[in-house]
Each structure stands twice: as C-alpha cells, then as structure tokens.
Design a protein around this motif. Structure first.
Motif, PDB file in Angstrom:
ATOM      1  N   ALA A  48       0.827  -1.213   0.000  1.00  0.00           N
ATOM      2  CA  ALA A  48       0.000   0.000   0.000  1.00  0.00           C
ATOM      3  C   ALA A  48       0.858   1.259   0.000  1.00  0.00           C
ATOM      4  O   ALA A  48       0.554   2.246  -0.682  1.00  0.00           O
ATOM      5  CB  ALA A  48      -0.935  -0.013   1.200  1.00  0.00           C
ATOM      6  N   TYR A  49       1.931   1.220   0.780  1.00  0.00           N
ATOM      7  CA  TYR A  49       2.842   2.370   0.868  1.00  0.00           C
ATOM      8  C   TYR A  49       3.435   2.696  -0.506  1.00  0.00           C
ATOM      9  O   TYR A  49       3.482   3.859  -0.930  1.00  0.00           O
ATOM     10  CB  TYR A  49       3.956   2.047   1.873  1.00  0.00           C
ATOM     11  CG  TYR A  49       5.007   3.101   2.021  1.00  0.00           C
ATOM     12  CD1 TYR A  49       4.771   4.240   2.792  1.00  0.00           C
ATOM     13  CD2 TYR A  49       6.259   2.962   1.412  1.00  0.00           C
ATOM     14  CE1 TYR A  49       5.751   5.216   2.935  1.00  0.00           C
ATOM     15  CE2 TYR A  49       7.230   3.933   1.556  1.00  0.00           C
ATOM     16  CZ  TYR A  49       6.975   5.065   2.315  1.00  0.00           C
ATOM     17  OH  TYR A  49       7.946   6.026   2.454  1.00  0.00           O
ATOM     18  N   GLU A  50       3.850   1.662  -1.213  1.00  0.00           N
ATOM     19  CA  GLU A  50       4.477   1.858  -2.521  1.00  0.00           C
ATOM     20  C   GLU A  50       3.446   2.314  -3.564  1.00  0.00           C
ATOM     21  O   GLU A  50       3.777   3.124  -4.450  1.00  0.00           O
ATOM     22  CB  GLU A  50       5.154   0.568  -2.972  1.00  0.00           C
ATOM     23  CG  GLU A  50       6.383   0.193  -2.157  1.00  0.00           C
ATOM     24  CD  GLU A  50       6.057  -0.485  -0.829  1.00  0.00           C
ATOM     25  OE1 GLU A  50       6.992  -0.849  -0.110  1.00  0.00           O
ATOM     26  OE2 GLU A  50       4.852  -0.635  -0.495  1.00  0.00           O
ATOM     27  N   ILE A  51       2.230   1.794  -3.472  1.00  0.00           N
ATOM     28  CA  ILE A  51       1.200   2.181  -4.437  1.00  0.00           C
ATOM     29  C   ILE A  51       0.931   3.683  -4.363  1.00  0.00           C
ATOM     30  O   ILE A  51       0.865   4.378  -5.383  1.00  0.00           O
ATOM     31  CB  ILE A  51      -0.100   1.388  -4.188  1.00  0.00           C
ATOM     32  CG1 ILE A  51       0.096  -0.073  -4.591  1.00  0.00           C
ATOM     33  CG2 ILE A  51      -1.265   1.991  -4.966  1.00  0.00           C
ATOM     34  CD1 ILE A  51      -1.056  -0.974  -4.197  1.00  0.00           C
ATOM     35  N   VAL A  52       0.776   4.199  -3.139  1.00  0.00           N
ATOM     36  CA  VAL A  52       0.483   5.621  -2.980  1.00  0.00           C
ATOM     37  C   VAL A  52       1.673   6.477  -3.417  1.00  0.00           C
ATOM     38  O   VAL A  52       1.512   7.505  -4.091  1.00  0.00           O
ATOM     39  CB  VAL A  52       0.095   5.942  -1.526  1.00  0.00           C
ATOM     40  CG1 VAL A  52       0.003   7.448  -1.298  1.00  0.00           C
ATOM     41  CG2 VAL A  52      -1.239   5.287  -1.184  1.00  0.00           C
TER      42      VAL A  52
END
Length: 270
Positions: free
Chosen positions: A177-181
């Motif tokens: 999730a961190y990388e997606i954002v």
C-alpha cells in the motif's frame, strides 16, 4: 507512452474467501480498509481497542483480545516511534492526554518491530494454526517527525516486514500500500486537504488492487453479486409507505436469501 510507474504486486500463496473472518489492527489506514471489508460483508474486526500505530501496540491489541480465531489478519504499520511511561518503563498505546513529561519518546529497532509482530502472530496461531498474515505499511506521512524522519521510520517498518516474511515463509504476505500511494498515485489530487492522508479515491484504488491480487475467484464473484444488494439497501425512498417500495424491499430480501444459500457465512439480516 506510460505516464505512471505501476507497482508489480506478487500474488500471495493464499486467497481471501467470501465473508471470511479477518482481523485488522494498525493505523487509521487499517480503519479505512477494514471498514471497506465490513461493508462488503466480511466478518471483519477493526481495531477493537482503537488505532495502533506501532508494532508493539499491535501486539498489545492481540494480547488483550479474548477471541483470536480469525482466518486472516492484516497488520498496518504506521511508525516505529513509541512512548514509554517513565514511571513503569512500559510502552503505552495511548497517552490519554496526560502530561508529556510523564513519557519518553523513542524509536523501535528493526528487531524489536519484527519480534513484536512475531509474538502477535504466534498468539493468533494458537487459536488458528492456519491463519494467514498480511503486512502493510501505512502510506500516511508523519510531518511531525520531519519528512526525512518519517521516511526513516517507514524504512524500519519495511525492513521489519521483510525480515518477518523471510522467517515466516508463506504464512506472511506483504501488500505494498505504501508503494502504491508513493509510486503509482504520485499526485496531490489523491490526498486529503492536509496533503498527508490518502483520500477516498486513493483508498478505493488500493482496495481494487487488493481485491485483484488477494481475493479468490469466488470472493470476486461474491462482490459482483453483493453489489446490487448493497446499493438497494442504501436506497432512501421518497415514499417508504408506497406499494412500489414494499415490492422493492421484498425482492431485495429474496435476493439476500439466495445469497445466504450460496454463501453460508453471509450473516446479513433484514
């Protein structure tokens, strides 16, 4: 031409099934995703003792729970910063508005983060040896640490998650999730007014990536069947006493009954 850098997400060794029992513990991002699971009729428990930002507080939640029998648990890690009560030397989950002088702030190491999460997993496995764990790092930045300090905090959490995955094998899965954002949604239109928290559109996109990656074919099918029922239940009639609305409700109830026969774990009551 490509105008985005799409995060390649590996598939886990397991799949999330319709209406299964899922525990969400962690930052306010866990609240956002967990509530979406509840809306989609999963038997989800979300932060039963409030939002927990660091791995030790995640462990505290699991320790306090009476029933730990879940199919899947998602831990959303926000920070490695903790507050230690000076009088007891214990890490607290909430300072409860007591004076700042009573506490000392410090940072957990990679090993401390990993050990706390490992202990939480062990406790959950005592109730269900087959439980699957999804780890994710909250994309919310902590401005109070300074942006470099926030990145360092996230780096510790990412390294702890990676360490745990290597030790636990296929039981533990990391969802980025961190990388997606930060890589796919690199635009302030995906943030709330504070420019720090992902907005509803960003959360919805992460939900879609999670469904695509982690849900079984049956779970995806259930979502499609559930969608019109969910929309029908959210409908607010102009005249609730009308014959047309009564017929509408009756058809909705009949659809729910059919869904319950197909998906026995569906607990919705009308």
């Amino acid at each position: 031409m490509e105008f985005r850098t799409i995060v390649n997400i590996p598939h886990p060794a397991f799949k999330i099934e319709p209406c299964e029992r899922i525990l969400f513990v962690g930052s306010c991002f866990a609240d956002n995703i967990g509530k979406r699971f509840q809306e989609e009729q999963f038997r989800a428990m979300v932060n039963p003792f409030g939002v927990m930002y660091n791995p030790v507080s995640v462990l505290h939640t699991v320790k306090k729970m009476e029933n730990c029998n879940f199919d899947t648990a998602m831990f959303t890690l926000g920070t490695n910063h903790v507050y230690v009560e000076r009088a007891t030397g214990e890490i607290v989950d909430n300072c409860k508005k007591r004076p700042h002088r009573l506490f000392e702030e410090r940072e957990l190491t990679i090993e401390e983060c990993s050990d706390a999460l490992c202990e939480a997993i062990t406790l959950l496995q005592q109730a269900n040896p087959k439980i699957r764990i999804i780890l994710t790092v909250s994309p919310i930045r902590y401005a109070k640490y300074g942006y470099h300090g926030s990145q360092l905090s996230k780096a510790v959490l990412l390294l702890a998650a990676d360490k745990l995955m290597k030790e636990q094998g296929e039981t533990v899965y990391y969802f980025p999730a961190y990388e997606i954002v930060n890589d796919e949604l690199r635009d302030y239109r995906f943030y709330k007014a504070d420019m720090l928290h992902p907005n509803e559109q960003a959360v919805e996109y992460i939900w879609e990536r999670l469904v695509d990656t982690c849900f079984s074919a049956e779970a995806k099918s259930f979502l499609e069947e559930w969608r019109p029922v969910k929309e029908a239940l959210g409908h607010r009639p102009f005249n609730p006493e009308s014959e047309a609305y009564r017929n509408f409700l009756q058809k909705t109830k009949e659809t729910v009954i059919k869904l319950k026969l197909k998906y026995p774990n569906l607990k919705l009551n009308l």
